[in-house]
Design a protein around this motif. Sequence first.
Motif, PDB file in Angstrom:
ATOM      1  N   ASP A  63      -7.633  64.290  51.020  1.00 52.84           N
ATOM      2  CA  ASP A  63      -6.987  64.811  52.225  1.00 52.84           C
ATOM      3  C   ASP A  63      -6.154  66.058  51.915  1.00 52.84           C
ATOM      4  N   GLY A  64      -6.728  66.927  51.081  1.00 54.22           N
ATOM      5  CA  GLY A  64      -6.095  68.200  50.750  1.00 54.22           C
ATOM      6  C   GLY A  64      -5.043  68.141  49.659  1.00 54.22           C
ATOM      7  N   GLU A  65      -4.717  66.952  49.181  1.00 50.85           N
ATOM      8  CA  GLU A  65      -3.693  66.785  48.135  1.00 50.85           C
ATOM      9  C   GLU A  65      -4.347  66.630  46.767  1.00 50.85           C
ATOM     10  N   PRO A  66      -4.033  67.504  45.795  1.00 54.00           N
ATOM     11  CA  PRO A  66      -4.615  67.378  44.455  1.00 54.00           C
ATOM     12  C   PRO A  66      -3.888  66.319  43.617  1.00 54.00           C
ATOM     13  N   HIS A  67      -4.677  65.572  42.832  1.00 53.78           N
ATOM     14  CA  HIS A  67      -4.141  64.529  41.955  1.00 53.78           C
ATOM     15  C   HIS A  67      -4.838  64.635  40.605  1.00 53.78           C
ATOM     16  N   PRO A  68      -4.087  64.718  39.490  1.00 55.96           N
ATOM     17  CA  PRO A  68      -4.729  64.696  38.179  1.00 55.96           C
ATOM     18  C   PRO A  68      -5.504  63.389  38.020  1.00 55.96           C
ATOM     19  N   PHE A  69      -6.683  63.480  37.393  1.00 58.27           N
ATOM     20  CA  PHE A  69      -7.559  62.312  37.252  1.00 58.27           C
ATOM     21  C   PHE A  69      -8.234  62.412  35.900  1.00 58.27           C
ATOM     22  N   SER A  70      -7.914  61.503  34.979  1.00 59.92           N
ATOM     23  CA  SER A  70      -8.475  61.600  33.631  1.00 59.92           C
ATOM     24  C   SER A  70      -8.872  60.228  33.107  1.00 59.92           C
ATOM     25  N   ALA A  71      -9.629  60.250  32.019  1.00 59.54           N
ATOM     26  CA  ALA A  71     -10.187  59.029  31.427  1.00 59.54           C
ATOM     27  C   ALA A  71      -9.133  57.933  31.365  1.00 59.54           C
ATOM     28  N   GLY A  72      -9.508  56.760  31.881  1.00 59.22           N
ATOM     29  CA  GLY A  72      -8.618  55.613  31.908  1.00 59.22           C
ATOM     30  C   GLY A  72      -7.968  55.382  33.262  1.00 59.22           C
ATOM     31  N   ASP A  73      -7.991  56.392  34.145  1.00 57.72           N
ATOM     32  CA  ASP A  73      -7.391  56.250  35.473  1.00 57.72           C
ATOM     33  C   ASP A  73      -8.343  55.525  36.417  1.00 57.72           C
ATOM     34  N   ILE A  74      -7.768  54.769  37.343  1.00 60.88           N
ATOM     35  CA  ILE A  74      -8.517  54.122  38.414  1.00 60.88           C
ATOM     36  C   ILE A  74      -7.849  54.507  39.728  1.00 60.88           C
ATOM     37  N   ALA A 115     -16.942  67.794  49.261  1.00 59.45           N
ATOM     38  CA  ALA A 115     -15.922  67.038  49.986  1.00 59.45           C
ATOM     39  C   ALA A 115     -16.592  66.237  51.098  1.00 59.45           C
ATOM     40  N   HIS A 116     -16.204  64.978  51.228  1.00 58.97           N
ATOM     41  CA  HIS A 116     -16.784  64.120  52.255  1.00 58.97           C
ATOM     42  C   HIS A 116     -15.851  62.940  52.522  1.00 58.97           C
ATOM     43  N   SER A 117     -16.142  62.230  53.596  1.00 56.44           N
ATOM     44  CA  SER A 117     -15.429  60.990  53.907  1.00 56.44           C
ATOM     45  C   SER A 117     -16.458  59.990  54.421  1.00 56.44           C
ATOM     46  N   HIS A 118     -16.091  58.728  54.422  1.00 57.40           N
ATOM     47  CA  HIS A 118     -16.998  57.673  54.893  1.00 57.40           C
ATOM     48  C   HIS A 118     -16.187  56.437  55.239  1.00 57.40           C
ATOM     49  N   HIS A 119     -16.851  55.476  55.855  1.00 57.39           N
ATOM     50  CA  HIS A 119     -16.162  54.269  56.315  1.00 57.39           C
ATOM     51  C   HIS A 119     -15.982  53.212  55.225  1.00 57.39           C
ATOM     52  N   GLU A 120     -16.655  53.367  54.098  1.00 57.50           N
ATOM     53  CA  GLU A 120     -16.569  52.362  53.037  1.00 57.50           C
ATOM     54  C   GLU A 120     -15.244  52.453  52.280  1.00 57.50           C
ATOM     55  N   TYR A 121     -14.854  51.341  51.704  1.00 56.03           N
ATOM     56  CA  TYR A 121     -13.780  51.308  50.721  1.00 56.03           C
ATOM     57  C   TYR A 121     -14.377  51.829  49.421  1.00 56.03           C
ATOM     58  N   GLU A 122     -13.555  52.437  48.554  1.00 56.56           N
ATOM     59  CA  GLU A 122     -14.114  53.005  47.324  1.00 56.56           C
ATOM     60  C   GLU A 122     -13.056  53.051  46.228  1.00 56.56           C
ATOM     61  N   ILE A 123     -13.507  52.819  44.984  1.00 55.55           N
ATOM     62  CA  ILE A 123     -12.663  53.062  43.821  1.00 55.55           C
ATOM     63  C   ILE A 123     -13.430  53.972  42.865  1.00 55.55           C
ATOM     64  N   PHE A 124     -12.699  54.808  42.155  1.00 54.47           N
ATOM     65  CA  PHE A 124     -13.242  55.653  41.090  1.00 54.47           C
ATOM     66  C   PHE A 124     -12.569  55.223  39.798  1.00 54.47           C
ATOM     67  N   ILE A 125     -13.369  55.104  38.735  1.00 51.01           N
ATOM     68  CA  ILE A 125     -12.858  54.780  37.404  1.00 51.01           C
ATOM     69  C   ILE A 125     -13.230  55.936  36.493  1.00 51.01           C
ATOM     70  N   ALA A 126     -12.230  56.691  36.029  1.00 51.56           N
ATOM     71  CA  ALA A 126     -12.473  57.845  35.160  1.00 51.56           C
ATOM     72  C   ALA A 126     -12.834  57.350  33.765  1.00 51.56           C
ATOM     73  N   LEU A 127     -13.953  57.866  33.228  1.00 54.78           N
ATOM     74  CA  LEU A 127     -14.466  57.392  31.945  1.00 54.78           C
ATOM     75  C   LEU A 127     -14.325  58.407  30.820  1.00 54.78           C
ATOM     76  N   ALA A 128     -14.533  59.696  31.115  1.00 53.28           N
ATOM     77  CA  ALA A 128     -14.476  60.718  30.060  1.00 53.28           C
ATOM     78  C   ALA A 128     -14.054  62.050  30.657  1.00 53.28           C
ATOM     79  N   GLY A 129     -13.115  62.707  29.987  1.00 53.20           N
ATOM     80  CA  GLY A 129     -12.685  64.020  30.422  1.00 53.20           C
ATOM     81  C   GLY A 129     -11.516  63.972  31.387  1.00 53.20           C
ATOM     82  N   ALA A 130     -11.275  65.114  32.026  1.00 53.12           N
ATOM     83  CA  ALA A 130     -10.175  65.245  32.980  1.00 53.12           C
ATOM     84  C   ALA A 130     -10.624  66.138  34.125  1.00 53.12           C
TER      85      ALA A 130
END
Length: 123
Positions: free
Chosen positions: A69-80, A48-63
Amino acid sequence: MIDVHRLDRANLERAYGLDSQRLLPWPELNAPFEGAWCVLRPHSTSTAHSHHEYEIFIALAGAATLVVDGEPHPFSAGDIVRLPPGSTHCVANEGDQDFEYYGVWWDTEMSAQFTARHEASVS
């Protein structure tokens, strides 16, 4: 002419509790961002970490589960996902297979450096 940088799965580097290969702007790319191909192994959680940059994650394979910020979110292939600067985040892979995603980050300093390189290359 194109420039291909191949993923080298045999030599991924350990960072933030996962295996990754960083994409840093090389002269031909001249991008205002950096990025990394990330592989989170089964039954593991990234650091777990934080930083000053803007960031996007693109899920490619799996789930997995993205915890922001302590809130869980499902994240699977195809999600951005867009992560705001300063958010504390990690990824948890509770499954039996690797979870792979690509992260891209940028900030105003990276954008300014890009602009300076671009202006120098067209002068």
